[in-house]
Design an enzyme around this catalytic site. Structure first.
Site, PDB file in Angstrom:
ATOM      1  N   TYR A  23       1.540   0.856  -6.546  1.00 51.81           N
ATOM      2  CA  TYR A  23       2.415   1.486  -6.671  1.00 51.81           C
ATOM      3  C   TYR A  23       3.743   0.925  -6.491  1.00 51.81           C
ATOM      4  O   TYR A  23       4.094   0.103  -5.671  1.00 51.81           O
ATOM      5  CB  TYR A  23       2.318   2.887  -5.885  1.00 51.81           C
ATOM      6  N   SER A  24       4.897   1.259  -6.374  1.00 57.10           N
ATOM      7  CA  SER A  24       6.006   0.948  -5.922  1.00 57.10           C
ATOM      8  C   SER A  24       6.404   1.133  -4.338  1.00 57.10           C
ATOM      9  O   SER A  24       6.941   0.936  -4.155  1.00 57.10           O
ATOM     10  CB  SER A  24       7.223   1.946  -6.812  1.00 57.10           C
ATOM     11  N   GLU A  25       5.680   2.400  -3.954  1.00 54.98           N
ATOM     12  CA  GLU A  25       5.459   2.734  -2.647  1.00 54.98           C
ATOM     13  C   GLU A  25       4.589   3.478  -2.111  1.00 54.98           C
ATOM     14  O   GLU A  25       3.619   4.382  -2.804  1.00 54.98           O
ATOM     15  CB  GLU A  25       6.629   3.279  -2.253  1.00 54.98           C
ATOM     16  N   THR A  26       3.513   2.366  -0.544  1.00 57.24           N
ATOM     17  CA  THR A  26       2.513   3.358  -0.729  1.00 57.24           C
ATOM     18  C   THR A  26       3.245   3.515   1.201  1.00 57.24           C
ATOM     19  O   THR A  26       3.689   3.293   2.191  1.00 57.24           O
ATOM     20  CB  THR A  26       1.005   2.267   0.015  1.00 57.24           C
ATOM     21  N   HIS A  55       9.593   9.743  -3.050  1.00 58.31           N
ATOM     22  CA  HIS A  55       8.540   9.989  -3.551  1.00 58.31           C
ATOM     23  C   HIS A  55       7.088  10.106  -3.145  1.00 58.31           C
ATOM     24  O   HIS A  55       5.897  10.861  -2.877  1.00 58.31           O
ATOM     25  CB  HIS A  55       8.095  10.054  -4.993  1.00 58.31           C
TER      26      HIS A  55
END
Length: 273
Positions: free
Chosen positions: A43-46, A73
């Site tokens: 994903y774009s961030e964790t 997010h």
């Protein structure tokens, strides 16, 4: 082995919004392990919660390619995973209070927002990498670089179709963003006085585009306030992800006398097998 939860943020549909990984037991993980987990999740961030004392949580954020100072997010997703109540996230950008209501809707308050000029050379390079030109810009929303935990150049399109046609030079934009310390590019179209359509290229994170970007939403709220485009007590709607097939809805609230910007949204678990 870390327990990885997955949420879609800024939506009430697991097929919409921006997916985020959440690791609540990350205290024993090294930087290399967190980066590897973020890359594996994809994903774009964790978000990784390192420590917790009462309502204070040390949280770090990794994209598949690098650590980022703040991610909206993933903050919303992590707060919803923690449950209703008042939380304070200690991020690399500063303390970020987050309130989660009983319905599972999170509201974060960013660090103080700031706005800086976007130089002519940087603007030219940015337009070139995006394959835009001066005629694509909405002159009523001047290009700037805004900050509310991470830096985001802001460009406003004169027509909605310019956003829909997003097709940028990935290596050129990635190189420019890395050299300037920009996290995403906030591309906006003003649909109404209080409603904006937005898109966010994120090549520095190894992702073509974010379906919902809370950090950029906070920065954009600060920009609208600083430029006197929105009143000091405005509530704004940002619509993001529609062009990607992952509709996201972000509420931005400006509160008089509050240097940060409030960003609200829902988050729901993603079933992963």
């Amino acid at each position: 082995m870390a327990d990885i939860q997955r949420f879609a943020a800024f939506t009430d549909d697991p097929k919409g919004g921006n997916p985020a990984g959440v690791v609540l037991d990350a205290g024993g993980l090294s930087d290399e392990q967190m980066l590897a987990i973020a890359a594996e999740v994809g994903y774009s961030e964790t978000a990784f919660r390192i420590t917790a004392e009462g309502d204070r949580h040390r949280v770090r954020y990794f994209s598949p390619l690098a650590e980022v100072p703040f991610c909206g997010h993933a903050t919303v997703a992590t707060a919803v995973a923690l449950g209703p109540g008042e939380h304070v996230f200690q991020t690399n950008a500063g303390d970020v209070p987050v309130r989660v209501d009983d319905a599972g809707r999170a509201t974060l308050t960013s660090v103080a927002a700031k706005v800086a000029d976007l130089g002519e050379a940087d603007l030219g390079a940015l337009l070139s990498a995006l394959r835009w030109n001066d005629f694509d810009l909405d002159e009523s929303l001047p290009p700037k670089v805004a900050y509310a935990g991470a830096h985001h150049p802001i460009l406003a399109a004169a027509r909605r179709s310019r956003l829909a046609e997003l097709d940028y030079d990935v290596p050129a934009l990635k190189s420019l963003m890395e050299s300037r310390g920009w996290t995403t590019v906030q591309l906006v179209f003003r649909a109404a006085d209080d409603t904006f359509d937005v898109r966010n290229p994120f090549p520095v994170g190894g992702v073509y585009e974010d379906p919902a970007t809370g950090a950029a939403a906070a920065a954009f709220g600060g920009y609208l306030r600083e430029m006197w485009i929105a009143p000091e007590d405005a509530t704004l709607l940002l619509r993001q992800g529609d062009d990607m097939g992952r509709p996201s809805r972000i509420t931005v609230e400006l509160v008089p006398g509050e240097p940060g910007v409030r960003v609200s949204g829902n988050a729901v678990p993603i079933n992963h097998s």
